[in-house]
Design a protein around this motif. Structure first.
Motif, PDB file in Angstrom:
ATOM      1  N   TYR A 358       0.889  -1.316   0.059  1.00 42.85           N
ATOM      2  CA  TYR A 358       0.157  -0.024  -0.097  1.00 42.85           C
ATOM      3  C   TYR A 358       0.793   1.320   0.100  1.00 42.85           C
ATOM      4  CZ  TYR A 358      -4.233  -2.879   1.549  1.00 42.85           C
ATOM      5  OH  TYR A 358      -4.828  -4.035   1.466  1.00 42.85           O
ATOM      6  N   ASN A 359       2.050   1.182   0.766  1.00 36.91           N
ATOM      7  CA  ASN A 359       2.978   2.382   0.908  1.00 36.91           C
ATOM      8  C   ASN A 359       4.039   2.309  -0.181  1.00 36.91           C
ATOM      9  OD1 ASN A 359       1.893   3.897   3.575  1.00 36.91           O
ATOM     10  ND2 ASN A 359       1.731   1.818   3.775  1.00 36.91           N
ATOM     11  N   LEU A 360       4.072   1.390  -0.971  1.00 39.59           N
ATOM     12  CA  LEU A 360       5.044   1.394  -1.978  1.00 39.59           C
ATOM     13  C   LEU A 360       6.575   1.091  -1.594  1.00 39.59           C
ATOM     14  CD1 LEU A 360       3.703   3.958  -4.609  1.00 39.59           C
ATOM     15  CD2 LEU A 360       3.212   1.558  -4.685  1.00 39.59           C
ATOM     16  N   ASN A 361       6.621   0.405  -0.400  1.00 35.30           N
ATOM     17  CA  ASN A 361       7.801   0.190   0.462  1.00 35.30           C
ATOM     18  C   ASN A 361       8.560  -1.160  -0.258  1.00 35.30           C
ATOM     19  OD1 ASN A 361      10.112  -0.248   2.134  1.00 35.30           O
ATOM     20  ND2 ASN A 361       8.867   1.057   3.709  1.00 35.30           N
ATOM     21  N   ASP A 362       9.356  -1.194  -1.128  1.00 34.51           N
ATOM     22  CA  ASP A 362       9.820  -2.481  -1.759  1.00 34.51           C
ATOM     23  C   ASP A 362      10.744  -3.041  -0.809  1.00 34.51           C
ATOM     24  OD1 ASP A 362       8.623  -1.623  -4.050  1.00 34.51           O
ATOM     25  OD2 ASP A 362      10.297  -0.835  -5.180  1.00 34.51           O
ATOM     26  N   GLU A 363      11.826  -2.260  -0.180  1.00 26.22           N
ATOM     27  CA  GLU A 363      12.552  -2.631   1.100  1.00 26.22           C
ATOM     28  C   GLU A 363      11.849  -3.613   2.244  1.00 26.22           C
ATOM     29  OE1 GLU A 363      15.850  -1.152   4.250  1.00 26.22           O
ATOM     30  OE2 GLU A 363      15.020   0.288   2.850  1.00 26.22           O
ATOM     31  N   MET A 364      10.589  -2.885   2.571  1.00 30.57           N
ATOM     32  CA  MET A 364       9.847  -3.628   3.633  1.00 30.57           C
ATOM     33  C   MET A 364       9.264  -4.942   3.154  1.00 30.57           C
ATOM     34  SD  MET A 364       8.665  -3.947   6.664  1.00 30.57           S
ATOM     35  CE  MET A 364       9.505  -2.400   6.988  1.00 30.57           C
ATOM     36  N   PRO A 385      -1.010  -9.674  -3.092  1.00 33.18           N
ATOM     37  CA  PRO A 385      -0.095  -8.549  -3.152  1.00 33.18           C
ATOM     38  C   PRO A 385       0.353  -8.412  -4.809  1.00 33.18           C
ATOM     39  CG  PRO A 385       0.649  -9.958  -1.302  1.00 33.18           C
ATOM     40  CD  PRO A 385      -0.659 -10.512  -2.017  1.00 33.18           C
ATOM     41  N   LEU A 386       0.306  -9.331  -5.609  1.00 30.11           N
ATOM     42  CA  LEU A 386       0.551  -9.160  -6.998  1.00 30.11           C
ATOM     43  C   LEU A 386      -0.583  -8.175  -7.711  1.00 30.11           C
ATOM     44  CD1 LEU A 386       2.975  -9.978  -9.077  1.00 30.11           C
ATOM     45  CD2 LEU A 386       1.759 -11.766  -9.334  1.00 30.11           C
ATOM     46  N   PHE A 387      -1.755  -8.432  -7.186  1.00 30.94           N
ATOM     47  CA  PHE A 387      -2.803  -7.494  -7.923  1.00 30.94           C
ATOM     48  C   PHE A 387      -2.400  -6.272  -7.513  1.00 30.94           C
ATOM     49  CE2 PHE A 387      -5.672 -11.242  -8.168  1.00 30.94           C
ATOM     50  CZ  PHE A 387      -6.525 -10.803  -9.471  1.00 30.94           C
ATOM     51  N   TYR A 392      -0.775  -0.513  -8.806  1.00 36.12           N
ATOM     52  CA  TYR A 392       0.138   0.660  -8.495  1.00 36.12           C
ATOM     53  C   TYR A 392       1.181   1.023  -9.661  1.00 36.12           C
ATOM     54  CZ  TYR A 392      -1.795   0.728  -3.860  1.00 36.12           C
ATOM     55  OH  TYR A 392      -2.897   0.487  -2.874  1.00 36.12           O
ATOM     56  N   GLY A 393       0.903  -0.033 -10.746  1.00 34.90           N
ATOM     57  CA  GLY A 393       2.141   0.085 -11.877  1.00 34.90           C
ATOM     58  C   GLY A 393       3.627  -0.086 -11.194  1.00 34.90           C
ATOM     59  N   ASP A 394       4.074  -0.621 -10.272  1.00 32.35           N
ATOM     60  CA  ASP A 394       5.105  -1.006  -9.544  1.00 32.35           C
ATOM     61  C   ASP A 394       5.721  -2.381  -9.969  1.00 32.35           C
ATOM     62  OD1 ASP A 394       7.401  -1.400  -7.862  1.00 32.35           O
ATOM     63  OD2 ASP A 394       6.292  -0.511  -6.258  1.00 32.35           O
ATOM     64  N   GLU A 429       5.037  -5.092 -20.471  1.00 29.34           N
ATOM     65  CA  GLU A 429       6.051  -5.062 -19.328  1.00 29.34           C
ATOM     66  C   GLU A 429       5.859  -5.998 -18.078  1.00 29.34           C
ATOM     67  OE1 GLU A 429       8.843  -1.669 -17.135  1.00 29.34           O
ATOM     68  OE2 GLU A 429       6.847  -1.139 -17.758  1.00 29.34           O
ATOM     69  N   PHE A 430       4.560  -5.896 -17.856  1.00 30.86           N
ATOM     70  CA  PHE A 430       3.973  -6.742 -16.597  1.00 30.86           C
ATOM     71  C   PHE A 430       3.967  -8.353 -17.163  1.00 30.86           C
ATOM     72  CE2 PHE A 430       3.189  -3.061 -13.953  1.00 30.86           C
ATOM     73  CZ  PHE A 430       3.191  -3.677 -12.764  1.00 30.86           C
ATOM     74  N   LEU A 431       3.508  -8.557 -18.292  1.00 31.38           N
ATOM     75  CA  LEU A 431       3.578  -9.757 -18.857  1.00 31.38           C
ATOM     76  C   LEU A 431       4.743 -10.445 -18.841  1.00 31.38           C
ATOM     77  CD1 LEU A 431       0.788  -9.338 -21.894  1.00 31.38           C
ATOM     78  CD2 LEU A 431       0.474 -10.506 -19.832  1.00 31.38           C
ATOM     79  N   THR A 432       5.812  -9.723 -19.414  1.00 31.18           N
ATOM     80  CA  THR A 432       7.172 -10.131 -19.263  1.00 31.18           C
ATOM     81  C   THR A 432       7.463 -10.768 -18.063  1.00 31.18           C
ATOM     82  OG1 THR A 432       7.639  -8.434 -21.146  1.00 31.18           O
ATOM     83  CG2 THR A 432       9.410  -9.670 -19.970  1.00 31.18           C
TER      84      THR A 432
END
Length: 436
Positions: A358-364, A385-387, A392-394, A429-432
């Motif tokens: 939710y907070n776009l925190n990759d490290e966490m 989480p993958l949805f 978020y386009g992350d 990009e996401f399909l790859t």
């Protein structure tokens, strides 16, 4: 006189441009499932109100015929014959409340010309030739099929200035037709002057002084008002008719381009300064508000309300979820070491991993995944989480989740999968990432 000269040259150019724009918009609308029904509905509603308007004209107007104003009817027939119209249009007279105007319209194959009563009264005040010009002008719209063409290029009406430019050119064409078929240049100019000042005072108008206004009134507002109008300014039309009929005493006045360019430049500078002043004032006001105690207290209250809302709306909100939300890696490590359940869910089904995304925190998110967080945990709607990463386009988060075993083919409560969403939207990009 060569009949080809009766068509104002720019009419054809603007009509072609309007057709090209309209065809493009028609094609775009045809492939739009959402917009097409709306456009059709607007068209049908417009057609309905047009029909009602025609009904009002036919129900209330006085129809010119052999029994009703036979002298005018005879001239209408003569003009229609001279202009080679296949059928004499229906002509109605309407009370105008003092307005001087006339117009042509069409509905289901029937052409209708409407003369306002003030204009028609010219025939009873020794203005037969002037009335003939006005009638011939409207018959020219019928001859040139302008009403039908306006429906054809309807989408071009949405392009600023384009449809107005075509309409002004069409007015020049009809002026030419009317002057040619009535064969009276002075009466033609008089008729246009009448539209500007009335059927009595036009006799006292100094024509040359009126035409000088083309040059004298050269300012950006006069220019803009004409560009927004469907009719050229009357002095220009009068001068155009005089030149077309080759009347020796017709002067040639032109807009003062230097004055016009200067005026437009000043206008844009003023607008720019006003916009800049408003923007600067708004920025200054915001700066003062941010530095004020009241604004600071409101921001603090807003933050407090946010956490209260979370606690009141979502239950079973754990310390681990809170630490994951704010990115406190040390506290997360301490809580997990003390036995906190890594996949515990709140009342909405979200886990600590969900909160990190939710907070776009990759490290966490990576810390939780390394500690064994389930990458396929579902919330109450079946969202994994993958949805969330896709929403978020992350892409970095999506790669991380797939690396730790997230399933792109896991369905939510609606039967959709992250892969389905990417395929529907063509997100290569996401399909790859999903196919790695």
């Amino acid at each position: 006189m060569d009949n080809r000269n009766l068509v104002y040259p720019k009419e054809t150019i603007y009509f072609i441009l309007c057709c090209l724009v309209s065809i493009g918009l028609y094609i775009a609308v045809a492939f739009s499932i959402i917009i097409l029904p709306i456009i059709i509905a607007i068209f049908l509603i417009s057609l309905f109100f047009h029909a009602v308007s025609i009904g009002s004209i036919r129900g209330n107007g006085v129809r010119v015929s052999e029994q009703q104003f036979p002298d005018v009817y005879e001239r209408i027939q003569t003009l229609s014959s001279d202009m080679r119209l296949p059928r004499v249009p229906d002509v109605f007279i309407l009370q105008s409340g003092g307005a001087l105007n006339a117009f042509a319209t069409r509905f289901f194959g029937r052409n209708v010309v409407v003369l306002y009563s003030e204009v028609f009264e010219l025939a009873r005040q020794k203005g037969n030739q002037e009335l003939d010009f006005i009638i011939a002008h409207e018959l020219a719209h019928v001859k040139r099929r302008h009403i039908w063409k306006n429906w054809l290029i309807l989408p071009a009406m949405w392009v600023p200035f384009l449809s107005e430019a075509y309409s002004r050119a069409a007015e020049y064409t009809c002026d030419r037709h009317a002057a040619y078929y009535t064969n009276d240049g002075q009466a033609s100019k008089n008729a246009l002057t009448i539209l500007g000042i009335g059927k009595v005072l036009y006799r006292e108008v100094n024509e040359d002084a009126y035409l000088q206004q083309i040059q004298q009134e050269s300012n950006p507002f006069v220019w803009l008002s004409e560009k927004w109008s469907t009719h050229p300014n009357l002095p220009k039309r009068i001068q155009h008719v005089g030149q077309f009929m080759r009347m020796a005493d017709t002067p040639t006045y032109q807009t003062n381009k230097r004055k016009m360019i200067g005026g437009v430049t000043v206008l844009f500078l003023v607008i720019g300064l006003l916009y800049g002043g408003i923007a600067a004032g708004f920025t200054y006001a915001m700066t003062k508000m941010e530095s004020s105690d009241l604004f600071a207290s409101l921001m603090t209250l807003d933050e407090e309300m946010t956490y209260d809302d979370i606690e009141s709306e979502v239950t079973n909100y754990t310390d681990l979820m809170d630490a994951a939300s704010i990115g406190d890696t040390e506290k997360v490590a301490q809580l997990l070491a003390s036995g906190a359940a890594i996949d515990e869910q709140d009342s909405e089904g979200s886990t600590a991993l969900h909160y990190s995304i939710y907070n776009l925190n990759d490290e966490m998110a990576e810390q939780l995944l390394k500690e064994g967080a389930d990458p396929n945990s579902e919330d109450s709607t079946g969202y994994t989480p993958l949805f969330l990463a896709y929403d978020y386009g992350d892409t970095k988060m999506a790669k991380l989740l797939v690396t730790y075993g997230a399933d792109p083919d896991q369905e939510d409560m609606y039967g959709d999968t992250p892969r389905d969403l990417a395929e529907q939207e063509g997100n290569k990009e996401f399909l790859t990432i999903y196919n790695q």
